[in-house]
Design a protein around this motif. Sequence first.
Motif, short mmCIF file in Angstrom:
data_model
loop_
_atom_site.label_atom_id
_atom_site.label_comp_id
_atom_site.label_asym_id
_atom_site.label_seq_id
_atom_site.Cartn_x
_atom_site.Cartn_y
_atom_site.Cartn_z
N PHE A 1 -58.43 56.92 31.20
CA PHE A 1 -57.84 55.59 31.34
C PHE A 1 -57.95 54.81 30.03
N PRO A 2 -56.91 54.02 29.64
CA PRO A 2 -55.73 53.69 30.45
C PRO A 2 -54.48 54.52 30.11
N ASN A 3 -54.45 55.21 28.98
CA ASN A 3 -53.21 55.90 28.60
C ASN A 3 -53.46 57.19 27.83
N GLY A 4 -54.57 57.83 28.12
CA GLY A 4 -54.93 59.02 27.34
C GLY A 4 -55.07 60.28 28.17
N LEU A 5 -55.04 61.40 27.47
CA LEU A 5 -55.29 62.71 28.06
C LEU A 5 -56.37 63.40 27.24
N ALA A 6 -57.26 64.10 27.91
CA ALA A 6 -58.24 64.94 27.25
C ALA A 6 -57.91 66.39 27.59
N VAL A 7 -57.79 67.21 26.56
CA VAL A 7 -57.36 68.60 26.75
C VAL A 7 -58.42 69.53 26.16
N GLU A 8 -58.93 70.41 26.98
CA GLU A 8 -59.89 71.43 26.54
C GLU A 8 -59.11 72.73 26.33
N ARG B 1 -44.44 51.84 35.64
CA ARG B 1 -43.52 51.99 34.52
C ARG B 1 -43.89 51.13 33.32
N ASN B 2 -44.96 50.45 33.42
CA ASN B 2 -45.36 49.58 32.33
C ASN B 2 -45.65 50.42 31.07
N PRO B 3 -45.05 50.06 29.94
CA PRO B 3 -45.28 50.83 28.70
C PRO B 3 -46.75 50.92 28.31
N ALA B 4 -47.55 50.01 28.83
CA ALA B 4 -48.98 50.04 28.48
C ALA B 4 -49.65 51.31 29.00
N PHE B 5 -49.04 51.94 30.02
CA PHE B 5 -49.63 53.14 30.60
C PHE B 5 -48.92 54.43 30.16
N ALA B 6 -47.99 54.33 29.24
CA ALA B 6 -47.38 55.54 28.68
C ALA B 6 -48.44 56.35 27.93
N ILE B 7 -48.32 57.67 27.99
CA ILE B 7 -49.30 58.52 27.32
C ILE B 7 -49.22 58.27 25.81
N GLY B 8 -50.26 57.67 25.29
CA GLY B 8 -50.27 57.35 23.87
C GLY B 8 -51.38 58.02 23.09
N ARG B 9 -52.24 58.75 23.79
CA ARG B 9 -53.37 59.36 23.11
C ARG B 9 -53.70 60.69 23.77
N ILE B 10 -53.72 61.75 22.97
CA ILE B 10 -54.09 63.08 23.46
C ILE B 10 -55.24 63.59 22.59
N VAL B 11 -56.39 63.76 23.21
CA VAL B 11 -57.58 64.23 22.50
C VAL B 11 -57.76 65.71 22.82
N VAL B 12 -57.80 66.52 21.78
CA VAL B 12 -57.90 67.98 21.94
C VAL B 12 -59.31 68.43 21.59
N HIS B 13 -59.91 69.18 22.48
CA HIS B 13 -61.24 69.75 22.25
C HIS B 13 -61.13 71.28 22.27
N GLY B 14 -62.02 71.92 21.55
CA GLY B 14 -62.04 73.39 21.55
C GLY B 14 -62.16 73.93 20.14
N ASP B 15 -62.55 75.18 20.07
CA ASP B 15 -62.69 75.88 18.79
C ASP B 15 -61.33 76.46 18.41
N LEU B 16 -60.60 75.75 17.56
CA LEU B 16 -59.24 76.15 17.21
C LEU B 16 -59.22 76.82 15.84
N THR B 17 -58.62 78.01 15.79
CA THR B 17 -58.50 78.77 14.55
C THR B 17 -57.06 78.91 14.11
N HIS B 18 -56.17 79.20 15.06
CA HIS B 18 -54.77 79.46 14.73
C HIS B 18 -53.86 78.26 14.98
N THR B 19 -54.38 77.23 15.60
CA THR B 19 -53.61 76.00 15.81
C THR B 19 -54.49 74.82 15.39
N ASN B 20 -53.86 73.67 15.22
CA ASN B 20 -54.64 72.47 14.91
C ASN B 20 -54.20 71.36 15.86
N PRO B 21 -55.08 70.40 16.15
CA PRO B 21 -54.78 69.36 17.15
C PRO B 21 -53.50 68.59 16.84
N MET B 22 -53.24 68.30 15.58
CA MET B 22 -52.07 67.49 15.25
C MET B 22 -50.77 68.22 15.62
#
Length: 296
Positions: A101-108, A39-60
């Motif tokens: 690690f420690p608090n990120g997600l990578a999304v393809e 439960r430590n806030p240091a491990f809360a999801i704070g970063r989501i990196v989006v990969h892929g060829d996006l035309t109709h959506t944007n990572p933000m």
Amino acid sequence: MNDALPAPLDVRVMNMVATILFVCCAVGLLAAGSWWFLRNPAFAIGRIVVHGDLTHTNPMSLRANVAPRLMGNFFTLNLQQAKQEFESVPWIRKAQVRREFPNGLAVEIEEHQARAFWGAESSPTLVNNFGQVFEAEADDDDDSKLPRLVGPEGRSLEMLQMYDQLTPMVKPLESPIDLVALNGRGSWRLQLENGAVIELGSGSTTDVKARLARFVRTVPKVAAQQGRKVDSLESADLRQMDGYALRLRGVTTVSAETAAARAKAAAASAARSTAASRANATGRTTTTTRTPGRNN
């Protein structure tokens, strides 16, 4: 040889209680440490990196849309649930999510590639290049030029394949396909961008293509006989066994019965005109009128 005397009962009970208390304390400390760690806030999801060829959506916008719906932190997050949340966003066909690690997600991300509109004019659904129907807002000029497929549920892939096969065949008609329709009886219909409607009928793909090929091959000559070009096509019915019915702009056609009736009426009118002319010629007389004057 001296035998060891057994420990008194009260001593054994005290040792057992001490062991139990020690184990309970150790488990409690471990659980508390794990709870704090997870439960430590240091491990809360704070970063989501989006990969892929996006035309109709944007990572933000994608992150802003999905992040509030993710439950848990780096260790407790359900990756399958996160995958479903990303794939629920319009235009997203497929998502692969992994931890960093420690608090990120990578999304393809893989977006839908729209090939056609699906259903009635007011329907917000489209068909992708796999023949899958999805719901999204077409917002690009290129998307607004997509053809429309109208047919029974579950036949979208078959209809997309039929569109791909018929598209090169109609090029001689000088107008691309705007709509492909399939009714519940299995009968196909095309509408071109110039508004012309072609009834293809039912049957196998081979049968339908054969009828269209015969029509495209012969219609320029038929149109030329009426002083027209193929771009004057209004409608065609290819469901005939040994031919097709055709309507061209600027060319008036009537049924055989109507044509026969008109020919009969014209012949009767001509006969009456001839008879009246002959009667006038027979009954015509010449009259001489003298003008009074002086005698010579």
